[in-house]
Write a protein that holds these residues in place. Structure first.
Motif, PDB file in Angstrom:
ATOM      1  N   VAL A  98       0.858  -1.192   0.000  1.00  0.00           N
ATOM      2  CA  VAL A  98       0.000   0.000   0.000  1.00  0.00           C
ATOM      3  C   VAL A  98       0.891   1.238   0.000  1.00  0.00           C
ATOM      4  CG1 VAL A  98      -1.792   1.289   1.237  1.00  0.00           C
ATOM      5  CG2 VAL A  98      -1.853  -1.223   1.182  1.00  0.00           C
ATOM      6  N   MET A  99       0.630   2.133  -0.966  1.00  0.00           N
ATOM      7  CA  MET A  99       1.326   3.418  -1.014  1.00  0.00           C
ATOM      8  C   MET A  99       0.356   4.466  -0.483  1.00  0.00           C
ATOM      9  SD  MET A  99       1.887   3.397  -5.165  1.00  0.00           S
ATOM     10  CE  MET A  99       2.601   1.796  -5.497  1.00  0.00           C
ATOM     11  N   VAL A 267      -1.007  -4.902 -10.826  1.00  0.00           N
ATOM     12  CA  VAL A 267      -2.139  -3.967 -10.940  1.00  0.00           C
ATOM     13  C   VAL A 267      -2.488  -3.474  -9.542  1.00  0.00           C
ATOM     14  CG1 VAL A 267      -4.563  -3.736 -11.626  1.00  0.00           C
ATOM     15  CG2 VAL A 267      -3.049  -5.282 -12.903  1.00  0.00           C
ATOM     16  N   ILE A 268      -2.517  -2.160  -9.381  1.00  0.00           N
ATOM     17  CA  ILE A 268      -2.944  -1.638  -8.077  1.00  0.00           C
ATOM     18  C   ILE A 268      -4.214  -0.796  -8.256  1.00  0.00           C
ATOM     19  CG2 ILE A 268      -0.528  -1.634  -7.254  1.00  0.00           C
ATOM     20  CD1 ILE A 268      -1.010   1.508  -7.082  1.00  0.00           C
ATOM     21  N   GLY A 269      -4.886  -0.543  -7.164  1.00  0.00           N
ATOM     22  CA  GLY A 269      -6.129   0.232  -7.209  1.00  0.00           C
ATOM     23  C   GLY A 269      -5.969   1.536  -6.434  1.00  0.00           C
ATOM     24  N   LEU A 296      -2.501  -1.006  -3.249  1.00  0.00           N
ATOM     25  CA  LEU A 296      -3.401   0.149  -3.310  1.00  0.00           C
ATOM     26  C   LEU A 296      -2.605   1.431  -3.199  1.00  0.00           C
ATOM     27  CD1 LEU A 296      -6.044  -1.168  -0.738  1.00  0.00           C
ATOM     28  CD2 LEU A 296      -6.480  -0.850  -3.182  1.00  0.00           C
ATOM     29  N   GLN A 297      -3.192   2.510  -3.713  1.00  0.00           N
ATOM     30  CA  GLN A 297      -2.645   3.831  -3.438  1.00  0.00           C
ATOM     31  C   GLN A 297      -3.772   4.644  -2.786  1.00  0.00           C
ATOM     32  OE1 GLN A 297      -1.947   7.277  -6.149  1.00  0.00           O
ATOM     33  NE2 GLN A 297       0.197   6.712  -5.908  1.00  0.00           N
ATOM     34  N   ILE A 298      -3.492   5.179  -1.605  1.00  0.00           N
ATOM     35  CA  ILE A 298      -4.545   5.878  -0.852  1.00  0.00           C
ATOM     36  C   ILE A 298      -4.016   7.216  -0.353  1.00  0.00           C
ATOM     37  CG2 ILE A 298      -6.080   5.748   1.165  1.00  0.00           C
ATOM     38  CD1 ILE A 298      -6.061   2.717   0.945  1.00  0.00           C
ATOM     39  N   GLU A 299      -4.809   8.279  -0.539  1.00  0.00           N
ATOM     40  CA  GLU A 299      -4.392   9.590  -0.044  1.00  0.00           C
ATOM     41  C   GLU A 299      -4.769   9.737   1.433  1.00  0.00           C
ATOM     42  OE1 GLU A 299      -4.029  12.125  -4.158  1.00  0.00           O
ATOM     43  OE2 GLU A 299      -5.776  12.535  -2.906  1.00  0.00           O
ATOM     44  N   VAL A 300      -3.773  10.170   2.209  1.00  0.00           N
ATOM     45  CA  VAL A 300      -3.948  10.336   3.656  1.00  0.00           C
ATOM     46  C   VAL A 300      -3.410  11.713   4.022  1.00  0.00           C
ATOM     47  CG1 VAL A 300      -3.281   9.450   5.941  1.00  0.00           C
ATOM     48  CG2 VAL A 300      -3.641   7.843   4.043  1.00  0.00           C
ATOM     49  N   HIS A 301      -4.156  12.433   4.868  1.00  0.00           N
ATOM     50  CA  HIS A 301      -3.702  13.770   5.290  1.00  0.00           C
ATOM     51  C   HIS A 301      -3.973  13.942   6.779  1.00  0.00           C
ATOM     52  CE1 HIS A 301      -3.043  18.084   5.387  1.00  0.00           C
ATOM     53  NE2 HIS A 301      -2.498  17.970   4.175  1.00  0.00           N
ATOM     54  N   ALA A 323      -8.670   1.080   7.978  1.00  0.00           N
ATOM     55  CA  ALA A 323      -8.788   0.477   6.641  1.00  0.00           C
ATOM     56  C   ALA A 323      -7.750  -0.628   6.460  1.00  0.00           C
ATOM     57  CB  ALA A 323      -8.603   1.549   5.572  1.00  0.00           C
ATOM     58  N   MET A 324      -6.523  -0.378   6.908  1.00  0.00           N
ATOM     59  CA  MET A 324      -5.461  -1.364   6.699  1.00  0.00           C
ATOM     60  C   MET A 324      -5.775  -2.690   7.393  1.00  0.00           C
ATOM     61  SD  MET A 324      -3.132  -0.257   4.649  1.00  0.00           S
ATOM     62  CE  MET A 324      -1.543  -1.010   4.947  1.00  0.00           C
TER      63      MET A 324
END
Ligand code: PEP
Ligand code: MN
Length: 338
Positions: A98-99, A267-269, A296-301, A323-324
């Motif tokens: 996960v990125m 393939v990532i989502g 996965l690539q998920i935006e976190v702030h 989520a993780m």
């Protein structure tokens, strides 16, 4: 490739067509049935424009039987490609990475976010230094200063970084900063000079699906990179534009197993850009995981309300941690040996 010849064609016209094809170094195989005559075109048909054939008077229609993408094709490379991103992170071949991180690199809050996503299990730090914004008046990113911050965070946390490259002239800068994964964003998925330029390096490339790109267009974009010599391509389904307006894009969950079937590339989502709203990111992350993504690539702030870009779709570190845990459970369910 098969050309279906119209019934009205004379034997002379058919012969002329066959000579035209064979004059291009291809072989033909003619089968005449009661209803129609088929001309099989054998050889490297990537050079043949099917629309040109269809424009010929005696041709009714043309069908491709082999895929136009070769290097990305699983038929010619059945084993999964594993992309080595450094720091022990290998994407593809049954792993799951996960990125995570902010949409834009904004300053020192990058470190706080990076520590939180790593603690929750992310293995790659994301953050945009060069931002593709719809408006030229919106913040365009920190540029090189952003790359510097990403590199400092990488050093502290010992995790690879992924960041978007928009201009072929920036490739050398990305190499100088030893960016671990160069992201080609949805808006540049068919920027062929950019695809070729990153193809001349051996740096892993995260290639996102175009805004309204088909699966085949995504695979042909990968082919551009690979045909220049770079086999390290990771594909990303990030939602496509549809008639739906309730979400920013529509996550094409079908694309995940379809791509896994057609190509050996990982393939990532990306459920963040696919939905555009924080409240929908987790359900779509779960759907992507269940569909079989390699990551996965998920935006976190740390404070989405203050984010320079895409705050509306950012998860807080707490949401990301939750989520993780659920993603791990879903992965267990879909990969279990029963
Ligand atoms: C991003 O990752 O911040 C981004 C702009 O993504 P996309 O190209 O998928 O819109
Ligand atoms: Mn974003």
């Amino acid at each position: 490739m098969i050309a279906v010849v119209k019934q009205s064609a004379t034997p002379e016209q058919l012969q002329q067509f066959i000579s035209w094809i064979e004059g291009r170094g291809l072989k033909t195989d003619v089968s005449s049935g009661d209803a129609e005559t088929l001309v099989g075109i054998i050889g490297d048909t990537t050079q043949v424009d099917p629309f040109l054939l269809e424009s010929m008077e005696i041709i009714d229609r043309v069908q491709r039987v082999s895929d136009p993408f070769k290097m990305a094709n699983r038929k010619f490379h059945p084993e999964d490609t594993v992309v080595d991103c450094g720091y022990g992170v290998k994407i593809g071949g049954g792993t799951f990475h996960v990125m995570a991180g902010p949409c834009s690199v904004e300053g020192d809050n990058l470190f706080e976010i990076a520590r939180a996503v790593k603690a929750a299990g992310a293995t790659i730090l994301r953050g945009g230094a060069y931002k593709p914004r719809t408006s030229p008046y919106a913040c365009q990113g920190m540029g090189e200063k952003g790359l510097e911050l990403l590199c400092r965070a990488r050093e502290e946390l010992e995790m690879p970084i992924v960041t978007e490259i928009m201009d072929p002239r920036d490739v050398q800068t990305f190499l100088d900063y030893k960016v671990d994964i160069m992201q080609i964003g949805a808006r540049n998925a068919q920027n062929f000079p950019l695809l070729k330029e990153v193809g001349k390096t051996n740096v892993p490339v995260l290639l996102k699906r175009g805004l309204a790109g088909t699966i085949d267009e995504l695979l042909m974009a990968a082919e551009y990179i690979m045909s220049e010599g770079n086999p390290n391509v990771i594909l990303c389904e990030r939602g496509i534009r549809t008639f739906e307006t309730r979400t920013r894009n529509t996550f094409d969950v079908n694309a995940v197993p379809v791509l896994k079937n057609l190509t050996h590339l990982p393939v990532i989502g990306d459920p963040s850009h696919a939905t555009g709203y924080t409240r929908y990111v987790r359900p779509i992350a779960y759907a992507a995981t269940a569909a079989g993504v390699d990551g996965l690539q998920i935006e976190v702030h740390n404070c989405p309300q203050k984010a320079w870009s895409d705050g509306a779709q950012a998860l807080t570190p707490e949401m990301f941690e939750d989520a993780m845990k659920r993603i791990a459970l879903i992965r267990e369910a879909v990969t279990a040996e029963l």
